[in-house]
Design a protein around this motif. Structure first.
Motif, short mmCIF file in Angstrom:
data_model
loop_
_atom_site.label_atom_id
_atom_site.label_comp_id
_atom_site.label_asym_id
_atom_site.label_seq_id
_atom_site.Cartn_x
_atom_site.Cartn_y
_atom_site.Cartn_z
N ALA A 56 -2.08 0.20 -7.86
CA ALA A 56 -0.68 0.63 -7.90
C ALA A 56 -0.19 1.01 -6.51
CB ALA A 56 -0.53 1.80 -8.86
N ARG A 57 -1.00 1.71 -5.76
CA ARG A 57 -0.61 2.13 -4.41
C ARG A 57 -0.46 0.93 -3.46
NH1 ARG A 57 -4.65 7.32 -3.48
NH2 ARG A 57 -3.51 8.80 -4.81
N ASN A 58 -1.34 -0.06 -3.65
CA ASN A 58 -1.33 -1.23 -2.76
C ASN A 58 -0.35 -2.31 -3.20
OD1 ASN A 58 -3.37 0.00 -1.28
ND2 ASN A 58 -5.01 -1.02 -2.42
N GLY A 59 0.28 -2.09 -4.36
CA GLY A 59 1.20 -3.11 -4.87
C GLY A 59 0.50 -4.36 -5.35
N THR A 60 -0.75 -4.21 -5.81
CA THR A 60 -1.53 -5.38 -6.24
C THR A 60 -1.89 -5.29 -7.73
OG1 THR A 60 -3.57 -4.25 -5.51
CG2 THR A 60 -2.51 -5.78 -3.96
N VAL A 61 -1.01 -4.68 -8.51
CA VAL A 61 -1.28 -4.57 -9.95
C VAL A 61 -1.21 -5.97 -10.57
CG1 VAL A 61 -0.50 -3.61 -12.14
CG2 VAL A 61 -0.31 -2.25 -10.05
N PRO A 62 -2.28 -6.43 -11.25
CA PRO A 62 -2.25 -7.76 -11.89
C PRO A 62 -1.15 -7.81 -12.96
CG PRO A 62 -4.50 -6.90 -11.78
CD PRO A 62 -3.58 -5.76 -11.41
N HIS A 63 -0.61 -8.99 -13.16
CA HIS A 63 0.47 -9.10 -14.15
C HIS A 63 -0.07 -9.05 -15.57
CE1 HIS A 63 -0.78 -13.35 -14.38
NE2 HIS A 63 -0.21 -13.34 -15.56
N ASP A 90 8.56 8.41 -11.67
CA ASP A 90 9.46 8.37 -10.50
C ASP A 90 8.84 9.03 -9.27
OD1 ASP A 90 11.46 7.16 -12.03
OD2 ASP A 90 12.26 9.09 -12.68
N ASN A 91 7.82 9.85 -9.46
CA ASN A 91 7.30 10.67 -8.37
C ASN A 91 5.82 10.48 -8.09
OD1 ASN A 91 9.85 11.97 -8.13
ND2 ASN A 91 9.30 13.33 -9.83
N ARG A 92 5.27 9.33 -8.45
CA ARG A 92 3.82 9.20 -8.32
C ARG A 92 3.38 9.14 -6.85
NH1 ARG A 92 2.82 3.49 -7.83
NH2 ARG A 92 4.56 2.30 -8.67
N ALA A 93 4.15 8.47 -6.01
CA ALA A 93 3.86 8.40 -4.57
C ALA A 93 2.37 8.28 -4.31
CB ALA A 93 4.45 9.62 -3.86
N GLU A 94 1.77 9.28 -3.67
CA GLU A 94 0.35 9.23 -3.34
C GLU A 94 -0.49 10.11 -4.27
OE1 GLU A 94 -1.01 7.19 -1.02
OE2 GLU A 94 1.02 6.41 -0.98
N THR A 95 0.06 10.50 -5.39
CA THR A 95 -0.68 11.35 -6.33
C THR A 95 -1.63 10.51 -7.18
OG1 THR A 95 0.99 11.16 -8.06
CG2 THR A 95 1.26 12.94 -6.46
#
Length: 378
Positions: free
Chosen positions: A20-27, A53-58
């Motif tokens: 999720a952080r890296n933007g590589t979530v599989p479809h 809305d607030n996950r950021a780096e959590t």
């Protein structure tokens, strides 16, 4: 549901967070593994995390933002579900779809942290009816995904028990998985991935959920809501084989242990003595109880048979019984041996399966007891 609510599975959770952080979530993700290992709970928690809305780096969803509030109630407009249902439609051209049972589904999930397929069938009042994901479901999902995300982020579809998809539905779903709309994430949550068509499996990233470590189960059983002592928690964690669902069932059985033990002793003594009339009366008494009680009792019987067989092999370090159970086992265990253990275990499993299928309980219990008479003499 949040990641903190999932028991164990830290490795899988951390990988999902990194994606999720890296933007590589599989479809398309396939969460596969035995019942009770936290697959659906992880899917719900990951959906919450992606929509927050607030996950950021959590490392978890924030619990407070408008998105989290909606997701917690399972009413977020970008979170969609597909799950097995019983067809109650009166129209020959239309089958029941998940949205027809969505109120019951939300109530079911929100009333428990972990759940299984049989519990869902009970909630549906399925009786002997078959629950499936019918053909119309794929058309409904496609229609939902054509709409723009209400929040401008992910659109998530959680398909619970995809192995229950009708073949036509599965083939239509295949097209959606091949060409998914932008920022759509499918999560397929399966107890039996071997029953899913191979073309769907090949288009997902499979994540296998291992059994939950016994230490994690024992730790949770000693925490809020359970507060078991360390010894009792360790015993249940050992028995449940890495399934939190089985741990809860074992705990429920444990609270009825004395009654179950008394009935188990009575049943075995009457069967060994071939006392048909008394056995018929007993089978009628067992049949008069509620179905959940009956399933728990049969699970207890299976455990007692297994423990007595191990005791008969003179492996006390592998035996987990209360003092009262051990007292009876010292006399009974010689009657559970290599010649009949498979037969007794099979008949108990069949008995439980028939009870789950709503077969006439009087017939089920009396038939089992008659077979037990023969098996105990082997």
């Amino acid at each position: 549901m949040y990641f903190k609510d999932v028991i164990g599975q830290e490795t899988i959770i951390q990988q999902l967070i990194r994606d999720a952080r890296n933007g590589t979530v599989p479809h398309a993700l396939l969460f596969a593994g035995p019942e009770g290992t936290g697959k659906m709970q992880t899917a719900l928690a990951f959906a919450n995390y992606l929509l927050c809305d607030n996950r950021a780096e959590t490392d978890d969803a924030c619990c407070h933002c408008p998105a989290c509030v909606k997701t917690a109630k399972l009413i977020h407009p970008d979170l969609h579900f597909a799950f097995p249902v019983v067809n109650r439609s009166k129209s020959a051209g239309h089958k029941t779809v998940s949205d027809d049972e969505i109120a019951r589904w939300r109530e079911f999930i929100l009333s428990r942290t972990y759940f299984g397929y049989d519990e869902w069938l009970d909630a549906l009042d399925a009786g002997n009816s078959q629950a499936m994901i019918y053909t119309d479901e794929s058309d409904l999902i496609a229609e939902k995904l054509r709409l723009t995300s209400s929040q401008g982020g992910y659109k998530i579809v959680i398909i619970w028990q995809p192995e229950k998809m009708h073949i036509t539905c599965a083939n239509k779903m295949l097209k959606l998985l091949e060409e998914p709309p932008a920022q759509t994430v499918f999560m397929l949550v399966s107890d039996h991935p071997e029953q899913i068509i191979e073309t769907i499996i090949s288009r997902t990233q499979r994540i296998d959920f291992p059994p939950v470590p016994s230490a994690d189960i024992a730790r949770r059983l000693q925490g809020p809501g359970y507060m078991l002592d360390p010894g009792q928690a360790a015993d249940i964690a050992h028995i449940c084989g890495g399934s939190w669902l089985k741990a809860i069932q074992t705990l429920r059985i444990d609270r009825n242990t004395q009654e179950f033990l008394d009935l188990f002793i009575q049943m075995m003594r009457l069967a060994y003595g071939r006392k048909i009339r008394e056995l018929k009366t007993m089978s009628e008494d067992l049949a008069s109880r509620g179905r959940e009680w009956q399933k728990d009792y049969l699970s207890y019987c299976q455990r007692m048979v297994r423990e007595n067989f191990i005791s008969n092999l003179h492996r006390p370090e592998l035996v987990y019984m209360t003092p009262d159970e051990e007292s009876f086992s010292s006399r009974f265990s010689p009657f559970v041996n290599e010649r009949n253990i498979s037969g007794i275990t099979f008949e108990l499993s069949e008995c439980q399966r028939h009870i789950e299928q709503n077969v006439n309980a009087k017939m089920v219990f009396f038939d089992f007891i008659l077979k037990l008479i023969i098996l105990l003499k082997q």
